[in-house]
Design an enzyme around this catalytic site. Sequence first.
Site, PDB file in Angstrom:
ATOM      1  N   ASP A  93       1.140  -4.542  14.775  1.00 11.71           N
ATOM      2  CA  ASP A  93      -0.067  -5.201  15.290  1.00 11.71           C
ATOM      3  C   ASP A  93      -0.346  -4.756  16.723  1.00 11.71           C
ATOM      4  OD1 ASP A  93      -0.666  -6.585  12.995  1.00 11.71           O
ATOM      5  OD2 ASP A  93       0.273  -8.459  13.629  1.00 11.71           O
ATOM      6  N   GLU A 139      -1.470   0.772   9.850  1.00 10.28           N
ATOM      7  CA  GLU A 139      -0.588   1.620   9.046  1.00 10.28           C
ATOM      8  C   GLU A 139      -0.098   2.823   9.850  1.00 10.28           C
ATOM      9  OE1 GLU A 139       0.611   0.502   6.359  1.00 10.28           O
ATOM     10  OE2 GLU A 139      -0.754  -1.203   6.372  1.00 10.28           O
ATOM     11  N   HIS A 147       2.806   1.778  11.909  1.00  5.66           N
ATOM     12  CA  HIS A 147       4.101   1.717  11.226  1.00  5.66           C
ATOM     13  C   HIS A 147       4.811   3.068  11.315  1.00  5.66           C
ATOM     14  CE1 HIS A 147       4.375  -2.289   9.634  1.00  5.66           C
ATOM     15  NE2 HIS A 147       3.234  -2.218   8.977  1.00  5.66           N
TER      16      HIS A 147
END
Length: 287
Positions: free
Chosen positions: A210, A155, A158
């Site tokens: 990832d 997260e 991101h």
Amino acid sequence: MMIEKTNFYLNFRSLQKRIFYPLISVVIAFSLCFTTPSAALGVSIWDILFQGAQIIQISNISDKQEVQLGRQINQQLLRRDVKLYRNSQINNYVKRIGKRLAAHNTRRKIPYTFQVVKDNSINAFATAGGYVYINTGLIKAADNEAELASVVAHEIAHIEGKHVVKQMRKTAIARGLATAAGVENSKLVQLGVELGFRRPNSRGAERDADRRGLRMLTDAGYAPQGMVSFMNKLKSKSRSRTPSFLSTHPSPANRVQYLQNRINSQRSKGNDGLSRTAYRRNVRPLL
């Protein structure tokens, strides 16, 4: 004498323009605040006065603007959709993991905020400006700290990759919300709330998250295998019922293999976070 009077008149008119027009602008702004309904989104008068009319060029939004935007999105989410889990032990534990990982991200000017959401679905999401949300259901689904840390790192990734901002820009353009000047701040806040955890990320963004997340996880000294084992856990659960995490984080068939290949090709910097006993002790209030 006539010249002196003329100069005085011109100076007086100039002073009027410098003081009178800005004053009128403030009066109009206040009148708009008191006459425009804003209860639906829970936006305060001061939000509208100082932020609501702001136009943001989202294509080159600054870190400061993104943090301000994220703060407003977070306020709206907490008022409307998200209920936080208030147990201090769990919150401090997640924050500690988050800070450990954020120390290895490339956007150091972003003040990351980690919050635990009271929701039994297996999910996590991030919004603009450094806000990361982890569901209690996901914490319970993890077997060890490395697995939980892998999701937190994903997260953060991101946000590091500005995926949230890019998604907002793409959606704003598609809906005709963006103009040559930019996008109104209030519209971006509404869009950010909507995109928060209801819209899936693109596969490209997931692959990038990832890669970035694995790098952070490894640099922080966690066992990188935690990311693979948690992804496998999600895949196995999806056979009976698709976890919420997979609905907002598309999982192509080769995702696990991609992660494993990167782990095999990089140098290990630690193997921390694999103790299931220690993890259960840290998350005991949820068990």
